[in-house]
Motif scaffolding. Structure first.
Motif, mmCIF file in Angstrom:
data_model
loop_
_atom_site.group_PDB
_atom_site.id
_atom_site.type_symbol
_atom_site.label_atom_id
_atom_site.label_comp_id
_atom_site.label_asym_id
_atom_site.label_seq_id
_atom_site.Cartn_x
_atom_site.Cartn_y
_atom_site.Cartn_z
ATOM 1 N N ALA A 105 0.827 -1.205 0.000
ATOM 2 C CA ALA A 105 0.000 0.000 0.000
ATOM 3 C C ALA A 105 0.860 1.254 0.000
ATOM 4 O O ALA A 105 1.789 1.390 0.811
ATOM 5 N N LEU A 106 0.553 2.159 -0.926
ATOM 6 C CA LEU A 106 1.178 3.478 -1.050
ATOM 7 C C LEU A 106 2.677 3.423 -1.329
ATOM 8 O O LEU A 106 3.376 4.431 -1.205
ATOM 9 N N ARG A 107 3.164 2.251 -1.762
ATOM 10 C CA ARG A 107 4.546 2.131 -2.232
ATOM 11 C C ARG A 107 4.635 1.387 -3.564
ATOM 12 O O ARG A 107 5.715 1.358 -4.163
ATOM 13 N N SER A 108 3.537 0.784 -4.021
ATOM 14 C CA SER A 108 3.534 0.046 -5.284
ATOM 15 C C SER A 108 2.699 0.768 -6.317
ATOM 16 O O SER A 108 1.615 1.284 -6.015
ATOM 17 N N LEU A 109 3.208 0.789 -7.555
ATOM 18 C CA LEU A 109 2.524 1.427 -8.675
ATOM 19 C C LEU A 109 2.211 0.405 -9.757
ATOM 20 O O LEU A 109 2.989 -0.516 -10.003
ATOM 21 N N ALA A 110 1.072 0.613 -10.429
ATOM 22 C CA ALA A 110 0.800 -0.057 -11.698
ATOM 23 C C ALA A 110 1.183 0.922 -12.800
ATOM 24 O O ALA A 110 0.770 2.080 -12.774
ATOM 25 N N VAL A 111 1.979 0.465 -13.759
ATOM 26 C CA VAL A 111 2.550 1.332 -14.779
ATOM 27 C C VAL A 111 2.360 0.718 -16.164
ATOM 28 O O VAL A 111 1.902 -0.424 -16.299
ATOM 29 N N ASP A 112 2.750 1.480 -17.173
ATOM 30 C CA ASP A 112 2.797 0.980 -18.539
ATOM 31 C C ASP A 112 4.218 0.466 -18.782
ATOM 32 O O ASP A 112 5.165 1.254 -18.868
ATOM 33 N N PRO A 113 4.404 -0.857 -18.884
ATOM 34 C CA PRO A 113 5.762 -1.404 -18.987
ATOM 35 C C PRO A 113 6.460 -1.075 -20.303
ATOM 36 O O PRO A 113 7.651 -1.357 -20.448
ATOM 37 N N ARG A 114 5.757 -0.474 -21.260
ATOM 38 C CA ARG A 114 6.428 -0.009 -22.477
ATOM 39 C C ARG A 114 7.394 1.132 -22.160
ATOM 40 O O ARG A 114 8.345 1.379 -22.916
ATOM 41 N N TYR A 115 7.138 1.827 -21.072
ATOM 42 C CA TYR A 115 7.959 2.976 -20.691
ATOM 43 C C TYR A 115 8.721 2.747 -19.387
ATOM 44 O O TYR A 115 9.852 3.207 -19.247
ATOM 45 N N THR A 116 8.085 2.104 -18.429
ATOM 46 C CA THR A 116 8.663 1.929 -17.093
ATOM 47 C C THR A 116 8.910 0.446 -16.838
ATOM 48 O O THR A 116 7.960 -0.336 -16.806
ATOM 49 N N PRO A 117 10.161 0.038 -16.639
ATOM 50 C CA PRO A 117 10.434 -1.388 -16.396
ATOM 51 C C PRO A 117 9.789 -1.861 -15.093
ATOM 52 O O PRO A 117 9.862 -1.173 -14.068
ATOM 53 N N LEU A 118 9.158 -3.009 -15.130
ATOM 54 C CA LEU A 118 8.595 -3.561 -13.909
ATOM 55 C C LEU A 118 9.724 -3.865 -12.927
ATOM 56 O O LEU A 118 10.732 -4.468 -13.289
ATOM 57 N N ALA A 169 7.565 0.134 -9.325
ATOM 58 C CA ALA A 169 6.642 -0.305 -10.383
ATOM 59 C C ALA A 169 6.503 -1.821 -10.313
ATOM 60 O O ALA A 169 7.394 -2.551 -10.752
ATOM 61 N N GLN A 170 5.387 -2.296 -9.767
ATOM 62 C CA GLN A 170 5.226 -3.738 -9.542
ATOM 63 C C GLN A 170 3.950 -4.309 -10.153
ATOM 64 O O GLN A 170 3.647 -5.473 -9.947
ATOM 65 N N ASP A 171 3.214 -3.491 -10.902
ATOM 66 C CA ASP A 171 1.946 -3.975 -11.428
ATOM 67 C C ASP A 171 1.652 -3.285 -12.752
ATOM 68 O O ASP A 171 2.313 -2.310 -13.132
ATOM 69 N N THR A 172 0.675 -3.810 -13.464
ATOM 70 C CA THR A 172 0.210 -3.227 -14.720
ATOM 71 C C THR A 172 -1.309 -3.172 -14.697
ATOM 72 O O THR A 172 -1.948 -3.687 -13.777
ATOM 73 N N GLY A 173 -1.889 -2.585 -15.717
ATOM 74 C CA GLY A 173 -3.341 -2.545 -15.829
ATOM 75 C C GLY A 173 -3.751 -2.124 -17.222
ATOM 76 O O GLY A 173 -3.069 -1.325 -17.867
ATOM 77 N N SER A 174 -4.860 -2.655 -17.711
ATOM 78 C CA SER A 174 -5.282 -2.370 -19.083
ATOM 79 C C SER A 174 -5.651 -0.912 -19.292
ATOM 80 O O SER A 174 -5.652 -0.428 -20.421
#
Length: 350
Positions: free
Chosen positions: A264-277, A297-302
């Motif tokens: 919580a409040l330390r993990s992000l969902a990102v676009d892995p095309r730009y930000t490496p997981l 950056a530990q997650d993604t989302g559509s």
């Protein structure tokens, strides 16, 4: 958005509001910053970010990241800031779109492993025939035809059909059992039908204006109008199945795209095309509840598309859900990359 296949439509997709999803067709620009240019960097708890980084850095395949992870494992809390400043460089990645930050959370429902008068709404595993089909039965058919009955596909039973619907939108969650223990479920597949926004449908019917619609507004309307509300939920033909996630303790967060628990409040969902997981990301979120902190950056989302687009994980339960649902703020994010990798992204004349 919360496993690798997290059903992350996000609040915007739920209510039918278009969000920035461009970037792939725009020119991507990279700019190296100094740590002194990161607003609030000095005041953050870098040791908390280091602990989160350690939760996934062991999964890196590339040698430079593996080397950084090995060094990270030798750090004490007091040296966390020096570790990041010595071995990383902040890179601002831009694709022409303004920064936009939203939130997501892990729902928590009341339920039981056994059906009862109270717990009568099933959380289903995916039937084998659905797994082998590009498009299987619609939500209406699944819930009204009896095709799921008597097959032992129920993982658990919950007491609220509306919360179960929203669990499917989030894609994972926890079920609090009568003895106080928890059962965690994760995304297990879908029926192949496109998601149809019930928020948009309420607007189309003239019940609400677009700016009035939120997750809580939808929930309240469905509960006030049980018959019409049930039909509204069936308006969405998409249906999500689950799997039991038994190896994640209830005290830890749900699994992200790296198949590790998010924080919580330390993990992000990102676009892995730009930000490496797995990369550390400095977040400068403006708006209400301004946030300046080092995330991972530990997650993604559509719904997460673009260099300056991210979803902040707010935690588990109703309070986290309310906070995440209110979030739609501007700002910027800066990715921390290994030194050689960072310089390789810059134009040759730098």
């Amino acid at each position: 958005m919360i496993a690798a296949l997290r059903w992350a439509f996000g609040v915007a997709c739920l209510i039918g509001i278009a969000m920035s999803a461009t970037g792939a067709q725009s020119e991507t620009n990279y700019k190296m910053l100094d740590f002194s240019q990161l607003d609030g960097w000095d005041a953050d708890d870098h040791s908390a970010a280091l602990e989160v980084f350690l939760g996934t850095c062991r999964d890196f395949d590339d040698s430079d990241w593996q080397s950084l992870c090995a060094v990270a494992q030798q750090q004490k809390p007091g040296s966390a800031r020096a570790f990041f400043e010595l071995l990383f460089r902040p890179i601002l990645i831009e694709d022409g779109n303004e920064g936009l930050f939203t939130g997501y959370f892990e729902p928590e429902l009341d339920g039981s492993r056994y059906r009862s008068a109270r717990f009568k709404y099933p959380i289903y595993k995916m039937p084998p025939e659905a797994r082998s089909a590009n498009q299987w039965l619609s939500r209406r058919d699944i819930l009204t035809s009896g095709v799921m009955d008597g097959r032992g596909l129920e993982i658990a039973w919950v007491d609220d059909s509306v919360e179960l619907f929203f669990l499917q939108i989030q894609g994972s969650g926890r079920v609090k059992l009568p003895d106080g223990s928890f059962l965690r479920v994760g995304y297990g597949g879908a029926n192949g039908h496109n998601y149809r926004s019930i928020g948009t449908e309420l607007v189309r019917r003239g019940i609400y204006n677009a700016h009035q619609v939120s997750a809580q507004v939808i929930k309240n309307w469905v509960r006030r109008n049980p018959s019409d509300g049930r039909e509204l939920l069936l308006h969405n033909p998409s249906y999500v199945f689950f799997r039991e996630v038994s190896k994640v303790p209830s005290s830890a967060g749900p699994l992200g795209a790296m198949n590790r628990s998010v924080t919580a409040l330390r993990s992000l969902a990102v676009d892995p095309r730009y930000t490496p997981l797995g990369a550390p990301v400095w977040l400068e979120k403006d708006g209400a509840g301004k946030m300046r902190r080092l995330m991972v950056a530990q997650d993604t989302g559509s719904a997460i598309k673009g260099a300056q687009r991210a979803d902040i994980f707010y935690g588990t339960g109703d309070e986290a859900g309310q906070a995440a649902g209110r979030l739609r703020d501007p700002g910027r994010m800066v990715v921390l990359l290994p030194i050689q990798r960072a310089y390789a992204l810059l134009p040759e004349d730098i």
